[in-house]
Design a protein around this motif. Structure first.
Motif, PDB file in Angstrom:
ATOM      1  N   MET A   1       9.008  42.551 -20.800  1.00  0.00           N
ATOM      2  CA  MET A   1       9.148  43.957 -21.455  1.00  0.00           C
ATOM      3  C   MET A   1       8.057  44.302 -22.563  1.00  0.00           C
ATOM      4  SD  MET A   1      12.364  44.893 -24.090  1.00  0.00           S
ATOM      5  CE  MET A   1      11.630  43.528 -25.590  1.00  0.00           C
ATOM      6  N   PRO A   2       7.443  45.363 -21.983  1.00  0.00           N
ATOM      7  CA  PRO A   2       6.191  45.862 -22.776  1.00  0.00           C
ATOM      8  C   PRO A   2       6.504  46.450 -23.998  1.00  0.00           C
ATOM      9  CG  PRO A   2       6.110  46.542 -20.256  1.00  0.00           C
ATOM     10  CD  PRO A   2       7.334  45.873 -20.502  1.00  0.00           C
ATOM     11  N   VAL A   3       5.931  45.985 -24.981  1.00  0.00           N
ATOM     12  CA  VAL A   3       6.277  46.663 -26.249  1.00  0.00           C
ATOM     13  C   VAL A   3       4.609  47.315 -26.630  1.00  0.00           C
ATOM     14  CG1 VAL A   3       6.602  46.391 -28.743  1.00  0.00           C
ATOM     15  CG2 VAL A   3       7.831  44.946 -26.847  1.00  0.00           C
ATOM     16  N   LEU A   4       4.731  48.496 -27.237  1.00  0.00           N
ATOM     17  CA  LEU A   4       3.746  49.132 -27.749  1.00  0.00           C
ATOM     18  C   LEU A   4       3.683  49.881 -29.181  1.00  0.00           C
ATOM     19  CD1 LEU A   4       0.789  50.100 -26.952  1.00  0.00           C
ATOM     20  CD2 LEU A   4       1.863  52.248 -25.952  1.00  0.00           C
ATOM     21  N   ARG A   5       2.816  49.402 -30.148  1.00  0.00           N
ATOM     22  CA  ARG A   5       3.128  49.978 -31.312  1.00  0.00           C
ATOM     23  C   ARG A   5       1.824  50.765 -31.652  1.00  0.00           C
ATOM     24  NH1 ARG A   5       4.134  45.450 -33.264  1.00  0.00           N
ATOM     25  NH2 ARG A   5       6.321  45.493 -33.303  1.00  0.00           N
ATOM     26  N   THR A   6       1.773  51.802 -32.338  1.00  0.00           N
ATOM     27  CA  THR A   6       0.871  52.673 -33.027  1.00  0.00           C
ATOM     28  C   THR A   6       1.065  52.962 -34.239  1.00  0.00           C
ATOM     29  OG1 THR A   6       1.612  54.698 -32.250  1.00  0.00           O
ATOM     30  CG2 THR A   6       0.128  53.326 -30.638  1.00  0.00           C
ATOM     31  N   THR A   7       0.120  53.377 -35.031  1.00  0.00           N
ATOM     32  CA  THR A   7       0.231  53.837 -36.427  1.00  0.00           C
ATOM     33  C   THR A   7      -0.587  55.155 -36.870  1.00  0.00           C
ATOM     34  OG1 THR A   7      -1.411  52.347 -37.502  1.00  0.00           O
ATOM     35  CG2 THR A   7       0.927  51.626 -37.418  1.00  0.00           C
ATOM     36  N   GLY A  85      17.328  54.956 -15.573  1.00  0.00           N
ATOM     37  CA  GLY A  85      17.012  56.162 -14.659  1.00  0.00           C
ATOM     38  C   GLY A  85      16.043  55.385 -13.385  1.00  0.00           C
ATOM     39  N   PRO A  86      15.595  56.424 -12.388  1.00  0.00           N
ATOM     40  CA  PRO A  86      14.962  55.583 -11.470  1.00  0.00           C
ATOM     41  C   PRO A  86      13.802  54.760 -11.617  1.00  0.00           C
ATOM     42  CG  PRO A  86      14.614  57.947 -11.586  1.00  0.00           C
ATOM     43  CD  PRO A  86      15.475  57.786 -12.626  1.00  0.00           C
ATOM     44  N   PHE A  87      13.184  55.024 -12.764  1.00  0.00           N
ATOM     45  CA  PHE A  87      12.140  54.229 -13.140  1.00  0.00           C
ATOM     46  C   PHE A  87      12.152  52.914 -14.293  1.00  0.00           C
ATOM     47  CE2 PHE A  87      10.753  58.356 -11.706  1.00  0.00           C
ATOM     48  CZ  PHE A  87       9.874  58.080 -10.605  1.00  0.00           C
ATOM     49  N   GLY A 117      10.906  44.992 -10.143  1.00  0.00           N
ATOM     50  CA  GLY A 117      10.415  43.500 -10.382  1.00  0.00           C
ATOM     51  C   GLY A 117       9.043  43.298 -10.597  1.00  0.00           C
ATOM     52  N   PRO A 118       8.305  42.486  -9.778  1.00  0.00           N
ATOM     53  CA  PRO A 118       6.826  42.237  -9.899  1.00  0.00           C
ATOM     54  C   PRO A 118       6.160  43.705  -9.559  1.00  0.00           C
ATOM     55  CG  PRO A 118       7.599  40.647  -8.531  1.00  0.00           C
ATOM     56  CD  PRO A 118       8.873  41.446  -8.931  1.00  0.00           C
ATOM     57  N   LEU A 119       6.525  44.473  -8.838  1.00  0.00           N
ATOM     58  CA  LEU A 119       5.819  45.736  -8.627  1.00  0.00           C
ATOM     59  C   LEU A 119       5.786  46.499  -9.889  1.00  0.00           C
ATOM     60  CD1 LEU A 119       4.164  47.948  -6.792  1.00  0.00           C
ATOM     61  CD2 LEU A 119       6.660  48.612  -6.097  1.00  0.00           C
ATOM     62  N   GLY A 120       7.071  46.586 -10.628  1.00  0.00           N
ATOM     63  CA  GLY A 120       7.156  47.478 -11.663  1.00  0.00           C
ATOM     64  C   GLY A 120       6.239  46.764 -12.719  1.00  0.00           C
ATOM     65  N   ARG A 121       6.243  45.465 -12.831  1.00  0.00           N
ATOM     66  CA  ARG A 121       5.282  44.915 -14.045  1.00  0.00           C
ATOM     67  C   ARG A 121       3.758  45.172 -13.642  1.00  0.00           C
ATOM     68  NH1 ARG A 121       9.603  40.857 -13.487  1.00  0.00           N
ATOM     69  NH2 ARG A 121       8.247  39.891 -11.996  1.00  0.00           N
ATOM     70  N   LEU A 122       3.432  45.186 -12.438  1.00  0.00           N
ATOM     71  CA  LEU A 122       2.227  45.513 -12.287  1.00  0.00           C
ATOM     72  C   LEU A 122       1.775  47.065 -12.481  1.00  0.00           C
ATOM     73  CD1 LEU A 122      -0.567  44.918 -10.756  1.00  0.00           C
ATOM     74  CD2 LEU A 122       0.308  45.771  -8.371  1.00  0.00           C
ATOM     75  N   VAL A 123       2.975  47.774 -12.261  1.00  0.00           N
ATOM     76  CA  VAL A 123       2.626  49.418 -12.821  1.00  0.00           C
ATOM     77  C   VAL A 123       2.446  49.521 -14.114  1.00  0.00           C
ATOM     78  CG1 VAL A 123       3.923  51.829 -12.730  1.00  0.00           C
ATOM     79  CG2 VAL A 123       3.778  50.328 -10.622  1.00  0.00           C
ATOM     80  N   ASP A 124       3.403  48.623 -14.829  1.00  0.00           N
ATOM     81  CA  ASP A 124       3.252  48.678 -16.364  1.00  0.00           C
ATOM     82  C   ASP A 124       1.596  48.358 -16.865  1.00  0.00           C
ATOM     83  OD1 ASP A 124       5.925  49.146 -17.182  1.00  0.00           O
ATOM     84  OD2 ASP A 124       6.259  46.924 -17.064  1.00  0.00           O
TER      85      ASP A 124
END
Length: 287
Positions: A1-7, A85-87, A117-124
């Motif tokens: 599960m990617p987590v992105l934080r900006t300030t 959703g679909p993505f 799955g793994p394809l989605g993680r690669l797209v991330d």
């Protein structure tokens, strides 16, 4: 599960940044960043259970639609979540506002779970994080611009005068198209006046009474025509005359339970959530 934080640090008052963050008229149309964002139409500021729609370019000529729903909204920011959703199986966005001596620190945190799955993680890795950073960058620029516009806008001030758990309201006598409707005391801030000076002057003119102005209530509220309404809590000053209807049809002290039943002017109806929040602890004490 990617987590992105900006300030980001926004040079404006906290109430102004909170208003810009939830302003329905804030939108993003940034072709360079590949982001389009729209909020639902309507008066006032975005609230809980309302939505923001996005179109995000992930590849040249390929745009994906997203819609997030606000699940929590307050003075310190908001939290939103997309429907599956679909993505994405899930996508959450939290914005936190923290006043500092140099401005308001805006922290964005986005987390998501992709499908496939793994394809989605690669797209991330290859696309997702870069796209998320572009979206947040475009939103940050729009937030700064809108906060700057609101900070420079002509101000209208309103007084939420509270006594014994009740709020003072007044009924308009003119012009004819709004006669009979209810509003808070207040008016425009004239050149050279502070908000506090304007409220004291307006209350003296409209009520024949003196008030002590206290804290701000809620965020700035963008109004049609480009003005901004700032609401302040107030109390009758010691030794003040009893308020009277100098320019209005009448006055009424109302409880929190009675607020929604009045035929408010449109601008004042926008601040009803803030007025309820102001009177709620007082109602509890009275009860």
């Amino acid at each position: 599960m990617p987590v992105l934080r900006t300030t980001a640090l926004v040079d404006a008052e906290p109430e102004t940044v909170a208003a810009a963050l939830r302003d329905r008229r804030q939108f993003v149309d940034d072709p360079a960043a590949g982001v389009r964002m729209r909020a639902v139409d309507g008066p006032g500021l975005l609230g809980a259970d309302e939505s923001i729609s996005f179109h995000v370019r992930v590849l040249p000529g390929v745009w994906i639609p997203l819609r997030t729903v606000l699940t929590e909204v307050g003075a310190s920011g908001f939290r939103s979540r997309s429907r599956p959703g679909p993505f994405f199986e899930r996508l959450e966005h939290q914005v936190t506002l923290a006043p500092t001596g140099a401005g308001v620190l805006v922290t964005d945190e986005v987390s998501w779970t992709t499908r496939f799955g793994p394809l989605g993680r690669l797209v991330d890795v290859l696309i997702g994080r870069r796209v998320a950073l572009r979206v947040l960058g475009a939103r940050e620029r729009a937030l700064r611009d809108r906060a700057r516009e609101l900070g420079a806008a002509r101000r209208v001030v309103g007084a939420a005068i509270v006594r014994d758990g009740r709020l003072l309201t007044q009924r308009r006598s003119f012009p004819v198209e709004v006669a009979g409707r209810w509003e808070l005391p207040g008016g425009r801030v004239e050149s050279g006046e502070t908000d506090w000076d304007a409220l004291r002057r307006e209350c003296a003119e409209e009520l024949g009474a003196e008030v002590t102005v206290l804290d701000r209530v809620g965020p700035d509220l963008p109004l049609p025509g480009g003005s901004v309404l700032r609401l302040y809590e107030a109390v009758l000053a010691e030794g003040s005359a009893e308020p009277t209807a100098v320019e209005h049809q009448g006055l009424r002290w109302v409880s929190g339970e009675e607020l929604d039943g009045l035929d408010w002017l449109d601008a004042d109806r926008i601040v009803l959530p803030e007025l309820h929040a102001l009177l709620r602890p007082l109602d509890s004490e009275v009860g």
